[in-house]
Scaffold this motif. Structure first.
Motif, PDB file in Angstrom:
ATOM      1  N   ARG A 118       0.860  -1.294   0.104  1.00 44.33           N
ATOM      2  CA  ARG A 118       0.010  -0.001  -0.023  1.00 44.33           C
ATOM      3  C   ARG A 118       1.074   1.292   0.067  1.00 44.33           C
ATOM      4  NH1 ARG A 118      -2.624  -4.137   0.195  1.00 44.33           N
ATOM      5  NH2 ARG A 118      -4.776  -4.479   0.805  1.00 44.33           N
ATOM      6  N   ASP A 119       2.189   1.160   0.487  1.00 46.45           N
ATOM      7  CA  ASP A 119       2.970   2.329   0.825  1.00 46.45           C
ATOM      8  C   ASP A 119       4.151   2.109   0.085  1.00 46.45           C
ATOM      9  OD1 ASP A 119       3.372   0.304   2.382  1.00 46.45           O
ATOM     10  OD2 ASP A 119       4.192   1.492   4.121  1.00 46.45           O
ATOM     11  N   ILE A 120       4.659   1.486  -0.857  1.00 43.73           N
ATOM     12  CA  ILE A 120       5.690   0.708  -1.317  1.00 43.73           C
ATOM     13  C   ILE A 120       6.457   1.930  -1.968  1.00 43.73           C
ATOM     14  CG2 ILE A 120       7.119  -0.624  -2.571  1.00 43.73           C
ATOM     15  CD1 ILE A 120       5.631  -1.840  -0.006  1.00 43.73           C
ATOM     16  N   GLY A 121       5.552   2.575  -3.001  1.00 44.55           N
ATOM     17  CA  GLY A 121       6.332   3.794  -3.775  1.00 44.55           C
ATOM     18  C   GLY A 121       6.078   5.013  -2.911  1.00 44.55           C
ATOM     19  N   THR A 122       5.301   5.230  -2.008  1.00 42.40           N
ATOM     20  CA  THR A 122       5.576   6.478  -1.216  1.00 42.40           C
ATOM     21  C   THR A 122       6.299   6.405  -0.007  1.00 42.40           C
ATOM     22  OG1 THR A 122       3.333   5.550  -0.201  1.00 42.40           O
ATOM     23  CG2 THR A 122       3.086   7.111  -1.847  1.00 42.40           C
ATOM     24  N   ALA A 128      12.383   3.760  -5.949  1.00 39.14           N
ATOM     25  CA  ALA A 128      12.091   2.616  -6.830  1.00 39.14           C
ATOM     26  C   ALA A 128      12.403   2.981  -8.300  1.00 39.14           C
ATOM     27  CB  ALA A 128      10.761   1.691  -6.533  1.00 39.14           C
ATOM     28  N   ASP A 129      12.930   1.988  -9.016  1.00 44.70           N
ATOM     29  CA  ASP A 129      13.181   2.220 -10.418  1.00 44.70           C
ATOM     30  C   ASP A 129      11.941   2.508 -11.226  1.00 44.70           C
ATOM     31  OD1 ASP A 129      16.097   1.669 -10.777  1.00 44.70           O
ATOM     32  OD2 ASP A 129      15.280  -0.048  -9.765  1.00 44.70           O
ATOM     33  N   VAL A 130      10.776   1.708 -10.833  1.00 47.51           N
ATOM     34  CA  VAL A 130       9.508   1.858 -11.409  1.00 47.51           C
ATOM     35  C   VAL A 130       8.433   1.667 -10.401  1.00 47.51           C
ATOM     36  CG1 VAL A 130       7.863   0.879 -13.215  1.00 47.51           C
ATOM     37  CG2 VAL A 130      10.406   0.615 -13.688  1.00 47.51           C
ATOM     38  N   LYS A 131       7.430   2.700 -10.577  1.00 49.32           N
ATOM     39  CA  LYS A 131       6.253   2.501  -9.465  1.00 49.32           C
ATOM     40  C   LYS A 131       4.945   2.391 -10.257  1.00 49.32           C
ATOM     41  CE  LYS A 131       8.700   5.796  -6.476  1.00 49.32           C
ATOM     42  NZ  LYS A 131       8.587   7.147  -5.702  1.00 49.32           N
ATOM     43  N   LEU A 132       4.010   1.146  -9.768  1.00 49.16           N
ATOM     44  CA  LEU A 132       2.932   1.072 -10.410  1.00 49.16           C
ATOM     45  C   LEU A 132       1.851   1.161  -9.451  1.00 49.16           C
ATOM     46  CD1 LEU A 132       3.778  -2.310 -12.387  1.00 49.16           C
ATOM     47  CD2 LEU A 132       3.659   0.086 -13.121  1.00 49.16           C
ATOM     48  N   VAL A 204       5.260  -4.466 -18.308  1.00 54.69           N
ATOM     49  CA  VAL A 204       6.432  -4.735 -19.043  1.00 54.69           C
ATOM     50  C   VAL A 204       7.182  -3.710 -19.617  1.00 54.69           C
ATOM     51  CG1 VAL A 204       7.428  -6.443 -20.727  1.00 54.69           C
ATOM     52  CG2 VAL A 204       6.004  -7.159 -18.776  1.00 54.69           C
ATOM     53  N   SER A 205       6.253  -3.062 -20.497  1.00 57.39           N
ATOM     54  CA  SER A 205       6.819  -1.886 -21.377  1.00 57.39           C
ATOM     55  C   SER A 205       7.326  -0.761 -20.652  1.00 57.39           C
ATOM     56  CB  SER A 205       5.897  -1.696 -22.430  1.00 57.39           C
ATOM     57  OG  SER A 205       5.290  -0.462 -22.151  1.00 57.39           O
ATOM     58  N   LEU A 206       6.476  -0.482 -19.455  1.00 61.57           N
ATOM     59  CA  LEU A 206       6.926   0.662 -18.616  1.00 61.57           C
ATOM     60  C   LEU A 206       8.418   0.395 -17.911  1.00 61.57           C
ATOM     61  CD1 LEU A 206       3.769   1.420 -16.837  1.00 61.57           C
ATOM     62  CD2 LEU A 206       4.928   2.968 -18.190  1.00 61.57           C
ATOM     63  N   VAL A 207       8.596  -1.025 -17.434  1.00 64.15           N
ATOM     64  CA  VAL A 207       9.889  -1.324 -17.084  1.00 64.15           C
ATOM     65  C   VAL A 207      10.992  -1.249 -17.948  1.00 64.15           C
ATOM     66  CG1 VAL A 207      11.128  -3.363 -15.675  1.00 64.15           C
ATOM     67  CG2 VAL A 207       8.730  -2.760 -15.011  1.00 64.15           C
ATOM     68  N   GLU A 208      10.672  -1.941 -19.125  1.00 65.56           N
ATOM     69  CA  GLU A 208      11.592  -1.947 -19.944  1.00 65.56           C
ATOM     70  C   GLU A 208      12.204  -0.484 -20.535  1.00 65.56           C
ATOM     71  OE1 GLU A 208      10.076  -4.229 -23.061  1.00 65.56           O
ATOM     72  OE2 GLU A 208      10.865  -5.998 -22.045  1.00 65.56           O
ATOM     73  N   LYS A 209      11.186   0.619 -20.273  1.00 65.68           N
ATOM     74  CA  LYS A 209      11.682   1.831 -20.906  1.00 65.68           C
ATOM     75  C   LYS A 209      12.493   2.251 -19.575  1.00 65.68           C
ATOM     76  CE  LYS A 209       7.662   3.661 -22.700  1.00 65.68           C
ATOM     77  NZ  LYS A 209       6.553   4.329 -22.652  1.00 65.68           N
ATOM     78  N   ALA A 210      12.364   1.994 -18.375  1.00 62.29           N
ATOM     79  CA  ALA A 210      12.907   2.609 -17.377  1.00 62.29           C
ATOM     80  C   ALA A 210      14.600   2.038 -17.535  1.00 62.29           C
ATOM     81  CB  ALA A 210      12.460   2.161 -16.233  1.00 62.29           C
ATOM     82  N   LEU A 211      14.486   0.531 -17.835  1.00 62.12           N
ATOM     83  CA  LEU A 211      15.774  -0.054 -17.880  1.00 62.12           C
ATOM     84  C   LEU A 211      16.745   0.804 -19.305  1.00 62.12           C
ATOM     85  CD1 LEU A 211      14.951  -3.658 -17.530  1.00 62.12           C
ATOM     86  CD2 LEU A 211      16.472  -2.338 -15.910  1.00 62.12           C
TER      87      LEU A 211
END
Ligand code: C5P
Length: 216
Positions: A118-122, A128-132, A204-211
């Motif tokens: 619930r609070d991982i990204g905040t 974090a490299d990618v937050k969803l 997946v495409s958001l993570v690939e973009k971040a990589l």
């Protein structure tokens, strides 16, 4: 942190599909996986097992410090009553502090990790490299939950499930410490209209973009 270390943070309300998303992303990118809901459930389970009131702050803090992430038993912790109790112990700041420390240590281990909660990204992993933020309307989540129960041969009342979901949302979003909300830089994935497959491909495409951005 090494260039190859990858950390993905997934938040959202109960029943939105974030657990499935987390598992699939961890498999796809070969990362460790932690369902942080299980850590709060483990504290609640201990309190219930010892017959302790859920608002006994010092007992809950002691239980949180004793939780071992390596021994979380999903089977035992998945009971509905444990989830309900988990959202009650989750309002205690000392419980959160103890569990967040363990969750951060987990994320540091190679080769990286997917954490959902619930609070991982905040709060837990603001870098974090990618937050969803995976969400769906309460009626859609209630319908899915009802279908799951019926597929397992059980019976449940839609109105009751919806009421439970709304109560849990209100508690998780309304608490003072680390309320459920999307991080400012989180990508929103609403699975009300989108099936989990489409949501997974988008993730997946958001993570690939971040990589790819890292290679530059
Ligand atoms: O996700 P799950 O239903 O297993 O979580 C149980 C409860 O634990 C949630 O309703 C929430 O109150 C709490 N929780 C939390 N922070 C997290 C994960 C779960 O407060 N990171």
């Amino acid at each position: 942190m090494s260039r190859t270390h990858l950390v993905i943070a997934i938040d959202g309300p109960a029943g939105a599909g974030k657990g499935t998303m987390a598992r699939r992303l961890a498999d796809h990118f070969h990362l460790n996986l932690l369902d942080t809901g299980l850590t709060y459930r483990a504290v609640a389970h201990r309190m219930l097992a010892y017959g302790l009131p859920l608002d006994n702050v010092s007992a809950a803090e002691t239980a949180a410090r004793q939780i071992d992430l390596a021994t979380l038993d999903r089977e035992v912790l998945s009971a509905h009553a444990v989830g309900e109790a988990a959202s009650q112990v989750a309002v205690i700041p000392g419980v959160r502090r103890a569990l967040v420390e363990k969750q951060r240590d987990f994320a540091k281990a190679a080769p990286g990790a997917v954490l959902d909660g619930r609070d991982i990204g905040t709060v837990v992993l603001p870098d974090a490299d990618v937050k969803l933020y995976v969400t769906a309307s309460a009626p859609v989540r209630a319908t899915r939950r009802l279908r799951e129960i019926e597929q397992r041969g059980g019976h449940a009342d839609y109105g009751q499930i919806l009421a439970d979901i709304e109560k849990r949302d209100a508690r998780d979003m309304g608490r003072a410490d680390s309320p459920l909300r999307p991080a400012a830089d989180a990508h929103l994935l609403d699975t009300s209209e989108m099936d989990i497959e489409a949501a997974f491909r988008a993730a997946v495409s958001l993570v690939e973009k971040a990589l790819a951005a890292r290679q530059d």
